[in-house]
Design a protein around this motif. Structure first.
Motif, PDB file in Angstrom:
ATOM      1  N   ILE A 412     -30.148  22.203  -7.285  1.00 30.18           N
ATOM      2  CA  ILE A 412     -30.315  22.161  -7.902  1.00 30.18           C
ATOM      3  C   ILE A 412     -31.012  21.395  -9.633  1.00 30.18           C
ATOM      4  N   VAL A 413     -31.031  21.726 -10.534  1.00 30.37           N
ATOM      5  CA  VAL A 413     -32.192  21.066 -11.423  1.00 30.37           C
ATOM      6  C   VAL A 413     -31.200  19.676 -11.645  1.00 30.37           C
ATOM      7  N   SER A 414     -30.705  19.574 -12.125  1.00 31.81           N
ATOM      8  CA  SER A 414     -29.467  18.597 -12.900  1.00 31.81           C
ATOM      9  C   SER A 414     -27.775  17.898 -12.184  1.00 31.81           C
ATOM     10  N   GLY A 415     -27.575  17.116 -12.244  1.00 30.79           N
ATOM     11  CA  GLY A 415     -26.661  17.003 -11.528  1.00 30.79           C
ATOM     12  C   GLY A 415     -26.291  15.534 -10.620  1.00 30.79           C
ATOM     13  N   SER A 416     -25.265  16.057 -10.038  1.00 35.27           N
ATOM     14  CA  SER A 416     -25.152  14.927  -8.398  1.00 35.27           C
ATOM     15  C   SER A 416     -24.720  15.974  -7.490  1.00 35.27           C
ATOM     16  N   LEU A 417     -25.104  15.198  -6.083  1.00 39.26           N
ATOM     17  CA  LEU A 417     -24.888  16.584  -5.154  1.00 39.26           C
ATOM     18  C   LEU A 417     -23.718  14.832  -3.698  1.00 39.26           C
ATOM     19  N   ALA A 418     -22.947  15.463  -3.391  1.00 40.67           N
ATOM     20  CA  ALA A 418     -22.841  15.221  -2.181  1.00 40.67           C
ATOM     21  C   ALA A 418     -23.211  15.565  -1.183  1.00 40.67           C
ATOM     22  N   THR A 419     -24.113  14.627  -0.466  1.00 44.24           N
ATOM     23  CA  THR A 419     -24.521  14.124   0.420  1.00 44.24           C
ATOM     24  C   THR A 419     -24.537  13.023   1.829  1.00 44.24           C
ATOM     25  N   ARG A 420     -24.562  13.954   2.749  1.00 46.31           N
ATOM     26  CA  ARG A 420     -24.645  13.210   4.351  1.00 46.31           C
ATOM     27  C   ARG A 420     -25.339  12.390   4.204  1.00 46.31           C
ATOM     28  N   VAL A 421     -24.297  10.873   4.271  1.00 46.62           N
ATOM     29  CA  VAL A 421     -25.308   9.397   4.850  1.00 46.62           C
ATOM     30  C   VAL A 421     -25.470   9.113   6.251  1.00 46.62           C
ATOM     31  N   ILE A 422     -25.913   8.664   6.822  1.00 48.48           N
ATOM     32  CA  ILE A 422     -26.307   7.915   8.058  1.00 48.48           C
ATOM     33  C   ILE A 422     -25.829   6.228   8.174  1.00 48.48           C
ATOM     34  N   LYS A 423     -25.000   5.664   8.463  1.00 43.40           N
ATOM     35  CA  LYS A 423     -24.676   4.706   7.784  1.00 43.40           C
ATOM     36  C   LYS A 423     -25.001   3.228   9.367  1.00 43.40           C
ATOM     37  N   VAL A 424     -25.428   2.493   9.750  1.00 37.79           N
ATOM     38  CA  VAL A 424     -25.971   2.182  10.336  1.00 37.79           C
ATOM     39  C   VAL A 424     -24.860   0.515  10.551  1.00 37.79           C
ATOM     40  N   LEU A 425     -25.083   0.690  12.129  1.00 35.70           N
ATOM     41  CA  LEU A 425     -24.308  -0.739  12.177  1.00 35.70           C
ATOM     42  C   LEU A 425     -24.607  -1.711  12.652  1.00 35.70           C
ATOM     43  N   GLU A 426     -24.724  -2.882  12.614  1.00 32.11           N
ATOM     44  CA  GLU A 426     -24.975  -4.195  13.092  1.00 32.11           C
ATOM     45  C   GLU A 426     -24.602  -4.502  14.311  1.00 32.11           C
ATOM     46  N   ASN A 427     -25.620  -4.532  15.547  1.00 38.13           N
ATOM     47  CA  ASN A 427     -25.697  -4.877  16.840  1.00 38.13           C
ATOM     48  C   ASN A 427     -24.621  -3.468  17.648  1.00 38.13           C
ATOM     49  N   HIS A 428     -24.516  -2.327  17.559  1.00 38.44           N
ATOM     50  CA  HIS A 428     -23.700  -1.484  17.361  1.00 38.44           C
ATOM     51  C   HIS A 428     -24.767   0.286  18.036  1.00 38.44           C
ATOM     52  N   LEU A 603     -27.811  18.774   5.063  1.00 40.09           N
ATOM     53  CA  LEU A 603     -27.872  17.005   4.328  1.00 40.09           C
ATOM     54  C   LEU A 603     -26.658  17.294   3.151  1.00 40.09           C
ATOM     55  N   PHE A 604     -26.462  18.386   2.716  1.00 39.06           N
ATOM     56  CA  PHE A 604     -25.838  18.755   1.005  1.00 39.06           C
ATOM     57  C   PHE A 604     -24.840  18.978   1.651  1.00 39.06           C
ATOM     58  N   CYS A 605     -22.675  18.468   0.906  1.00 41.20           N
ATOM     59  CA  CYS A 605     -21.653  19.171   1.550  1.00 41.20           C
ATOM     60  C   CYS A 605     -21.917  20.245  -0.081  1.00 41.20           C
ATOM     61  N   GLU A 606     -20.942  20.595   0.058  1.00 41.41           N
ATOM     62  CA  GLU A 606     -19.488  21.719  -0.418  1.00 41.41           C
ATOM     63  C   GLU A 606     -19.457  21.165  -1.687  1.00 41.41           C
ATOM     64  N   GLU A 607     -18.688  19.762  -1.635  1.00 44.14           N
ATOM     65  CA  GLU A 607     -17.514  19.131  -2.041  1.00 44.14           C
ATOM     66  C   GLU A 607     -17.444  17.300  -1.625  1.00 44.14           C
ATOM     67  N   LEU A 608     -16.910  16.464  -2.514  1.00 44.54           N
ATOM     68  CA  LEU A 608     -16.401  15.597  -2.062  1.00 44.54           C
ATOM     69  C   LEU A 608     -15.013  14.992  -1.176  1.00 44.54           C
ATOM     70  N   PRO A 609     -14.951  14.571   0.276  1.00 45.20           N
ATOM     71  CA  PRO A 609     -13.767  14.717   0.529  1.00 45.20           C
ATOM     72  C   PRO A 609     -12.825  14.183  -0.425  1.00 45.20           C
ATOM     73  N   SER A 610     -11.440  14.000  -0.112  1.00 41.79           N
ATOM     74  CA  SER A 610     -10.730  14.125  -1.710  1.00 41.79           C
ATOM     75  C   SER A 610     -10.020  12.777  -1.323  1.00 41.79           C
TER      76      SER A 610
END
Length: 610
Positions: A412-428, A603-610
């Motif tokens: 898309i040109v502008s707006g926002s997108l639901a995006t998958r993000v990797i969350k790092v966990l310390e010591n795991h 990387l991009f999802c269709e929608e945010l989870p409720s």
């Protein structure tokens, strides 16, 4: 002095051992007057002595005076503890950033006299050739070193990542012809493939069993999952992916050996050891291992001595903790006749410990009947080993990365997108998959602009085919423009780049490519470079230099705001496509779940989870 260390089969030593034990032939070395840590009986025996002939133990008892001759070396233990040398039951030497020789020089003074080494890091770059090179180098050290054949090259399959080589059943079978010190199959990370009958994975296990070797595991679904017994049915009898007491309990109940890990950044012993200390399970199928420890943590904390000390601090009896790092490990691999105890006929791998046994204060190390270290310092010189030119030039990028390579173009040109993000966990080792709504401006995803996120990219470096993927990661902590690039990116070891500034990411990627491997951190304060020229994984420098360079990377990351414990090691796993939950390879985002196994996801999802 320079020495070549040879370990002769017991059958070849019997006449000399028996003659020495009788007193008809003088011992080469004796230890007198110590407190024996008997890991076979679980006792501490006072006033004990040990007689050694060549590389093996001839006699254990109260008095060895009948074995002492004019040429016998006599060590008075002076009441110190006499214990078996420590064994690491699961270790990737490449993760220390050291060559095998320098690894041996680092750990022998700490009381580690042997181990079981899975060289699947170099195998992902150079295949069987890489494993054989490390095996040849091992054979020149004093260590009782046993090699495991990498089972998962690539770790998840060619559809998920690009590696420099591949290994299948034929290669596994070939490796077992190299010698009996090729002891088994390294961690079978493609556990879904085993459970669901993948021909390649089952073929590798079959080749292992037919050769009379042992298969090690890597099962990261919950221990309550019905598929763990399926995995065990394939012949996998040891597993280091234990992070809870329940993980240990279920594996032991199935007849497996549960390996409890205390690496630099994987702190699993405290929880897993409660299977013994709180749940009361018999400890003899429990092992202490390191898995991955950096040169920096070897210098600052130690090796197996540190892990044993840590287990004792968690409530394990000292003798039991020593069993978990000696005889249990030897029994797991069918080698208790040779290693893991101070008993007649065994290899003379012995350590002397001063003070309280719980302190694990190693003051002298004997390997294969030779005093190799005393008071923390090596007493022998180890032979040098040369790697071929191609192993020193393994980074092949088709073009020099630019800032444009790290732009994430949006649909898309502008707006926002639901995006998958990797969350790092310390010591795991595991990560969490987040879905985050991110802004888009002029068709470009906005990452790092005040949202605390970083971009993460993987560039294929083995074949120069130009594969590239870019994603988003949370938990790095950079509070200023910064980037890190590395060729240590488990397990495919492509170029992994993380940062919040596209230009700095390009500079970091080029820095490690120009160095033919390594780690580079770039901030406004300049460049911190840690060259790893051997397959892009290991340094050609001495242990002390490598540890200092590793520490410099840690400091540069910390100064930029990344306060993760041993951050480099944690970040290097973000490309490992077989550990839950979300990773990045050169082919895109990889998600691992019990329900769907291993799959590429957008990387991009269709929608945010409720």
């Amino acid at each position: 002095m320079d020495m070549t260390f040879k370990r002769k089969p017991l059958a070849d030593c019997v006449p000399e051992l028996v003659a020495t034990a009788r007193g008809d032939q003088p011992a080469t070395l004796v230890i007198t007057g110590g407190k024996l840590v008997n890991v076979c009986s679980g006792e501490i025996l006072a006033g004990m002595s040990v007689g050694i002939q060549g590389g093996r133990i001839a006699y254990v008892g109260k008095d060895v005076s009948h074995m002492i001759g004019a040429g016998t070396q006599v060590i008075d233990a002076g009441g110190k503890y006499i214990a078996p040398g420590l064994l690491d039951g699961h270790c990737h030497i490449e993760s220390t950033q050291l060559t095998v020789t320098e690894f041996a020089r680092a750990v022998l003074p700490l009381g580690t006299t042997g181990g079981f080494f899975d060289a699947h890091e170099i195998a992902n770059v150079f295949g069987l050739k890489g494993i054989k090179l490390m095996l040849d180098e091992m054979r020149g050290t004093p260590l009782a070193a046993y090699m495991q054949v990498a089972s998962c090259v690539p770790s998840a399959g060619a559809e998920f990542e690009t590696t420099g080589a591949s290994i299948g059943p034929a290669e596994v079978a070939e490796a077992y012809t190299w010698g009996e010190d090729v002891i088994g199959l390294g961690e079978v990370m493609n556990f879904p493939g085993v459970v669901y009958g993948d021909e390649k994975m089952l073929g590798e296990i079959q080749a292992t069993l037919r050769a009379g070797r042992y298969a090690d595991g890597h099962f990261t679904w919950p221990s309550s999952d019905w598929r763990l017994p399926v995995y065990a049915a394939a012949g996998v009898t040891g597993d280091h992916e234990c992070v809870t007491a329940e993980d240990v309990i279920e594996r032991v109940r199935l007849g497996m050996y549960a390996k409890m890990r205390r690496g630099s950044a994987w702190h699993d012993v405290a929880k897993t050891i409660t299977a013994h200390t709180e749940h009361g399970l018999d400890s003899r199928r429990m092992m202490l291992v390191t898995d991955d420890r950096s040169s920096e943590s070897l210098r600052d904390e130690g090796h197996m001595d540190f892990v044993v000390r840590h287990a004792i601090s968690q409530g394990v009896k000292p003798v039991t903790a020593f069993q978990m790092a000696t005889i249990n490990t030897a029994e797991r691999f069918g080698l208790s006749r040779d290693i893991g105890s101070i008993t007649p006929g065994s290899y003379a791998d012995i350590i002397l410990l001063d003070g309280n046994l719980a302190d694990v204060n190693v003051v002298l190390t004997i390997a294969a009947g030779v005093v190799v270290a005393e008071n923390g310092v090596m007493t022998v010189a180890l032979p040098s080993f040369q790697y071929p030119t191609e192993v020193l030039a393994s980074v092949h990028l088709p073009t020099r990365p630019t800032a444009e390579d790290f732009v994430i173009h949006a649909p898309i040109v502008s707006g926002s997108l639901a995006t998958r993000v990797i969350k790092v966990l310390e010591n795991h080792v595991e990560t969490i998959e987040l879905i985050v709504n991110l802004p888009v401006i002029e068709s470009m995803l906005q990452v790092g602009a005040g949202n605390g996120l970083c971009k993460i990219a993987v560039l294929e470096r083995h074949k120069g085919i130009g594969n590239k993927s870019v994603g988003v990661v949370e938990g790095i902590g950079f509070h200023e423009p910064a980037a890190i690039a590395m060729t240590v990116a488990h397990d495919s070891h492509n170029v992994l780049v993380i940062g919040n500034d596209d230009e700095l990411m390009a500079q970091a990627a080029n820095a490690v490519a120009d160095a033919q491997g390594g780690v580079a951190v770039i901030t406004a304060n300049g460049v911190t470079l840690f060259p790893l020229v051997i397959a892009g994984l290991m340094s050609a420098e001495l242990f002390e230099i490598v540890a200092a360079q590793s520490a410099a990377i840690s400091k540069a990351l910390y100064d930029a705001g990344c306060t993760l414990n041993y951050a480099f090691m944690t970040l290097s796993l973000l490309a490992l496509a077989v550990i839950p939950t979300l990773r990045l390879s050169d082919k895109g985002l990889v998600r691992i779940s019990p329900e769907e196994g291993i799959q590429l996801v957008p990387l991009f999802c269709e929608e945010l989870p409720s």
